[in-house]
Design an enzyme around this catalytic site. Structure first.
Site, PDB file in Angstrom:
ATOM      1  N   ALA A 157       0.792  -1.224   0.000  1.00  0.00           N
ATOM      2  CA  ALA A 157       0.000   0.000   0.000  1.00  0.00           C
ATOM      3  C   ALA A 157       0.823   1.272   0.000  1.00  0.00           C
ATOM      4  O   ALA A 157       0.314   2.331  -0.388  1.00  0.00           O
ATOM      5  CB  ALA A 157      -0.942   0.006   1.215  1.00  0.00           C
ATOM      6  N   GLY A 159       3.697   1.705  -1.662  1.00  0.00           N
ATOM      7  CA  GLY A 159       4.522   1.801  -2.867  1.00  0.00           C
ATOM      8  C   GLY A 159       4.030   2.892  -3.797  1.00  0.00           C
ATOM      9  O   GLY A 159       2.911   3.410  -3.664  1.00  0.00           O
ATOM     10  N   LEU A 161       3.174   2.795  -7.028  1.00  0.00           N
ATOM     11  CA  LEU A 161       2.018   2.439  -7.849  1.00  0.00           C
ATOM     12  C   LEU A 161       0.727   2.573  -7.056  1.00  0.00           C
ATOM     13  O   LEU A 161      -0.269   3.106  -7.557  1.00  0.00           O
ATOM     14  CB  LEU A 161       2.171   1.012  -8.377  1.00  0.00           C
ATOM     15  CG  LEU A 161       0.978   0.472  -9.175  1.00  0.00           C
ATOM     16  CD1 LEU A 161       0.763   1.288 -10.442  1.00  0.00           C
ATOM     17  CD2 LEU A 161       1.171  -1.003  -9.511  1.00  0.00           C
ATOM     18  N   LYS A 293       2.137  -6.670 -14.018  1.00  0.00           N
ATOM     19  CA  LYS A 293       3.242  -7.141 -14.858  1.00  0.00           C
ATOM     20  C   LYS A 293       4.554  -7.043 -14.088  1.00  0.00           C
ATOM     21  O   LYS A 293       4.658  -6.242 -13.153  1.00  0.00           O
ATOM     22  CB  LYS A 293       3.340  -6.284 -16.123  1.00  0.00           C
ATOM     23  CG  LYS A 293       2.174  -6.408 -17.071  1.00  0.00           C
ATOM     24  CD  LYS A 293       2.440  -5.625 -18.348  1.00  0.00           C
ATOM     25  CE  LYS A 293       2.691  -4.159 -18.089  1.00  0.00           C
ATOM     26  NZ  LYS A 293       2.907  -3.367 -19.318  1.00  0.00           N
ATOM     27  N   LEU A 325      -4.138  -1.549 -21.425  1.00  0.00           N
ATOM     28  CA  LEU A 325      -5.340  -2.155 -22.001  1.00  0.00           C
ATOM     29  C   LEU A 325      -6.624  -1.538 -21.464  1.00  0.00           C
ATOM     30  O   LEU A 325      -7.713  -1.854 -21.942  1.00  0.00           O
ATOM     31  CB  LEU A 325      -5.335  -3.668 -21.751  1.00  0.00           C
ATOM     32  CG  LEU A 325      -4.217  -4.442 -22.448  1.00  0.00           C
ATOM     33  CD1 LEU A 325      -4.238  -5.907 -22.034  1.00  0.00           C
ATOM     34  CD2 LEU A 325      -4.325  -4.313 -23.966  1.00  0.00           C
ATOM     35  N   GLU A 361       7.223   6.507 -26.658  1.00  0.00           N
ATOM     36  CA  GLU A 361       7.223   7.337 -25.461  1.00  0.00           C
ATOM     37  C   GLU A 361       8.453   8.236 -25.473  1.00  0.00           C
ATOM     38  O   GLU A 361       9.532   7.825 -25.906  1.00  0.00           O
ATOM     39  CB  GLU A 361       7.199   6.467 -24.201  1.00  0.00           C
ATOM     40  CG  GLU A 361       5.939   5.623 -24.116  1.00  0.00           C
ATOM     41  CD  GLU A 361       5.843   4.861 -22.816  1.00  0.00           C
ATOM     42  OE1 GLU A 361       5.218   5.365 -21.874  1.00  0.00           O
ATOM     43  OE2 GLU A 361       6.403   3.758 -22.765  1.00  0.00           O
ATOM     44  N   ASP A 379       7.711  -6.177 -21.467  1.00  0.00           N
ATOM     45  CA  ASP A 379       6.856  -5.210 -20.801  1.00  0.00           C
ATOM     46  C   ASP A 379       5.734  -4.685 -21.687  1.00  0.00           C
ATOM     47  O   ASP A 379       4.611  -4.513 -21.223  1.00  0.00           O
ATOM     48  CB  ASP A 379       7.705  -4.031 -20.316  1.00  0.00           C
ATOM     49  CG  ASP A 379       6.930  -3.107 -19.400  1.00  0.00           C
ATOM     50  OD1 ASP A 379       6.913  -3.371 -18.188  1.00  0.00           O
ATOM     51  OD2 ASP A 379       6.331  -2.138 -19.901  1.00  0.00           O
ATOM     52  N   HIS A 384       0.644  -5.712 -24.122  1.00  0.00           N
ATOM     53  CA  HIS A 384      -0.165  -4.669 -24.742  1.00  0.00           C
ATOM     54  C   HIS A 384      -0.281  -4.817 -26.257  1.00  0.00           C
ATOM     55  O   HIS A 384      -1.388  -4.795 -26.806  1.00  0.00           O
ATOM     56  CB  HIS A 384       0.410  -3.296 -24.398  1.00  0.00           C
ATOM     57  CG  HIS A 384      -0.316  -2.171 -25.070  1.00  0.00           C
ATOM     58  ND1 HIS A 384      -1.634  -1.879 -24.807  1.00  0.00           N
ATOM     59  CD2 HIS A 384       0.081  -1.299 -26.036  1.00  0.00           C
ATOM     60  CE1 HIS A 384      -2.024  -0.869 -25.552  1.00  0.00           C
ATOM     61  NE2 HIS A 384      -1.001  -0.498 -26.310  1.00  0.00           N
ATOM     62  N   ARG A 603      14.347   9.425 -33.541  1.00  0.00           N
ATOM     63  CA  ARG A 603      13.253   8.691 -34.195  1.00  0.00           C
ATOM     64  C   ARG A 603      13.427   7.180 -34.123  1.00  0.00           C
ATOM     65  O   ARG A 603      12.609   6.449 -34.662  1.00  0.00           O
ATOM     66  CB  ARG A 603      13.130   9.130 -35.652  1.00  0.00           C
ATOM     67  CG  ARG A 603      12.760  10.592 -35.810  1.00  0.00           C
ATOM     68  CD  ARG A 603      12.604  10.973 -37.264  1.00  0.00           C
ATOM     69  NE  ARG A 603      12.252  12.380 -37.402  1.00  0.00           N
ATOM     70  CZ  ARG A 603      11.004  12.860 -37.334  1.00  0.00           C
ATOM     71  NH1 ARG A 603      10.004  12.033 -37.149  1.00  0.00           N
ATOM     72  NH2 ARG A 603      10.780  14.160 -37.464  1.00  0.00           N
TER      73      ARG A 603
END
Length: 622
Positions: A157, A159, A161, A293, A325, A361, A379, A384, A603
């Site tokens: 809890a 952390g 994330l 993940k 997702l 990204e 990842d 994804h 790029r």
């Protein structure tokens, strides 16, 4: 039997009139309480609820007796209660200390009895009882026992994330009416902090919906008051027993459901899952477990992880979450395909020339997550990208049921050829000390992936699906491009110009930078003469829909509550996806293949621009 408020009941036939319970709405913003049907019923309800509140305050002191087992003793308290038969003023009542004494072992059929059959479990329950906040019982004593209760535990809890994504998503659902009013939120960690300290940590990240901010502070206070911390320590068996005991305190004797979000490091996942399975699952409703993940690092580790989880839980209990997702773009794929006749007959090799899935990204992306999961392959591509292609290309499912959709995704994934090194370009950004990024990447860890997939079935035979995903690129872009074939015998060819490819019809589904659906068509430029242009018919969400788009975690958490599994990978999907990527991973290890270096903020690798030439598809202009 462990004494609880539910042992007091009103006269037969009157309990429904006193129901204050909240039902979990099915994707609705409205929660409607049960009405009070008469003045007499209202009077009785006030008395009944007052009695329940009086009893809950009486249970604030818990004593442990080593000889006779754990017991609950009612102390002298002061309570205000309206008398049903006499119109007297509120007054304090004295209750003898031994009137309401009960031990955990008196009811052989209760779940708490099972805890006391083992000294360790009994000791844990007593420890949890002694640390039980006084506010906990009083928050949940009023409610309709016919309505299932819901407890949500966030393991890990404190952390990043949990504090930045999970708790804010839970509050957004609570604020919008998708969680019951008396939901219990538990933060489980190894830190020795109080409930108030946990609430202080997560309150800084809570925000209210832009489009309806009424009573925001009240809702936030209510949510925080239902949030509790559980110090699990370093013994997860004891910690999960404590969590189970505290959950039981707010659950009635009716159906009780639980969700466990495992936001923990991979090396701790199986130990936590094993303890949770044996110590913290309810037997009065469903249990659902959310796992982050990576889902293994290759086929072998993924198989071991899956086998271990399925030894503890059923497949339908496991929700493997990938926040990408949960984007509206992904949910819209099936709507676009199966709810629009204009697109449905075009969705095949007969009309579609190629498909491009792009996820790039820019600066500022944390790269630590890529070190342990095979880089960007484990990842992003494994979960994804392949899930996006499966939803885009699968056959129509028989219904919107989660299993029906996952069955079709499995069929599609089985039809994808395993990747070969000749169809893949790997890259790694070159960073300097001036770049604010993680510099500890291994020399074989790819941060860029470009590849060409082929689906060997009747619908898609020969159509290349080009993938491009990378970190540290020139801009952040998330989109899917479906490019159609040239018009056979096009009589306007000479008016299009030298670049016939610019006149290709195209459907563009974009999430970043602006969420939109774009359709490129050929059109005559107004004026004299005959000149053609290829503009984009544009549906920008921000212009069309005056709503705040929910965060992807909100979407996926609500799916878990509803039991909708179609955006979560099943065990067989997981294995098939690794089977597609395993040849590439094996080649990297066997032949020590080093990714091509590219400039950070550029790029990507030059080799990616040769890949489209091999497969006859030009990358879209960036």
């Amino acid at each position: 039997m462990l004494f609880s408020i539910s042992t007091f009941s009103a006269p037969s036939g009157t309990i429904p009139l006193c129901s204050n319970g909240r039902r979990i709405p099915n994707r609705s913003y409205h929660i409607v309480p049960n009405s009070i049907r008469s003045r007499k019923a209202s009077h009785f309800c006030q008395i009944f609820h007052g009695l329940k509140l009086w009893i809950s305050e009486s249970l604030s002191v818990l004593h442990h007796n080593g000889k006779s087992g754990s017991s609950l003793k009612l102390k002298t308290i002061k309570s205000h209660k309206e008398d049903e038969f006499e119109e007297t003023s509120s007054h304090a009542r004295q209750v003898p200390e031994g009137v309401l004494e009960s031990t955990f072992s008196s009811d052989s059929n209760s779940e708490t009895t099972k805890a006391t059959t083992h000294p360790e479990a009994s000791e844990t329950s007593v420890e949890a009882a002694e640390s039980l906040p006084q506010s906990l019982m009083s928050n949940y004593v009023v409610g309709d026992e016919k309505v299932p209760s819901l407890c949500i535990a966030v393991i890990g809890a404190t952390g990043e994330l949990a504090t930045r994504k999970i708790f804010p998503a839970l509050f957004a659902l609570y604020y919008s009416g998708f969680l019951p009013e008396n939901v219990g939120i538990f933060g489980y960690s190894r830190k020795n902090i109080t409930d108030e300290e946990l609430r202080s940590i997560i309150s800084a990240t809570l925000t209210c919906r832009i489009d309806h901010q009424q009573n925001c502070s009240d809702k936030m206070d209510a949510f925080l008051s239902r949030t509790f911390h559980v110090n699990g320590g370093y013994d997860n068996n004891k910690g999960m027993s404590k969590l189970n005991f505290l959950m039981e305190q707010i659950e009635s004797h009716a159906e009780a459901n639980r969700i466990f979000y495992l936001s923990v490091p991979q090396d701790a996942l199986l130990d936590v899952a094993h303890s949770l399975s044996s110590k913290a699952q309810t037997k009065k409703g469903w249990n659902r477990v959310i796992i982050e993940k990576p889902f293994g690092f290759d086929m072998v580790s993924s198989h071991f992880l899956t086998k271990s989880l399925l030894s503890q839980f059923e497949e339908r209990q496991i929700y493997r979450i990938d926040h990408l997702l949960g984007k509206n773009l992904i949910e819209n794929l099936t709507v676009l395909r199966f709810a629009n006749l204009v697109f449905q007959p075009l969705w095949s090799r007969t009309f579609i020339n190629s498909v491009q899935v792009i996820l790039s990204e820019e600066l500022g992306v944390q790269t630590k997550r890529f070190l342990d999961g095979g880089g960007i392959i484990g990842d992003i591509v494994h979960s994804h990208i392949l899930q996006t292609i499966a939803l885009l290309a699968m056959e129509p499912p028989i219904s919107l049921d989660g299993e029906a959709i996952r069955n079709e995704k499995v069929k599609l994934l089985r039809s994808i050829r395993p990747l070969e090194t000749s169809d893949v370009v790997l890259g790694q950004y070159k960073s300097s000390t001036n770049d604010k990024v993680d510099l500890s990447l291994d020399n074989l860890t790819p941060t860029y992936f470009a590849g060409a997939l082929y689906i060997d079935n009747a619908r898609w035979d020969g159509v290349p699906f080009l993938i491009k995903s990378g970190l540290g690129l020139i801009k952040h872009c998330v989109e899917i491009r479906i490019q159609f074939r040239q018009v056979p015998g096009n009589i306007y060819r000479e008016h299009i110009g030298y670049n016939n490819e610019s006149a290709t019809n195209e459907i563009i589904l974009r999430d970043v930078p602006e969420e939109a659906i774009l359709v490129r068509v050929n059109n005559k430029i107004p004026g004299l003469g005959l000149r053609l242009d290829s503009p984009e018919l544009n549906l920008l969400y921000k212009d069309k829909y005056n709503v705040d788009v929910p965060d992807s975690y909100e979407h996926l958490l609500l799916d878990v509550i509803d039991g909708d599994s179609h955006l979560f990978m099943r065990s067989d999907e997981l294995a098939i996806a690794w089977n597609i990527l395993t040849p590439i991973l094996n080649e990297i290890k066997k032949n020590n293949i080093k990714p091509e270096l590219y400039e950070f903020g550029g790029r990507g690798p030059i080799g990616a621009y040769y890949l489209w030439a091999k497969h006859g598809v030009r990358w879209v202009e960036e």
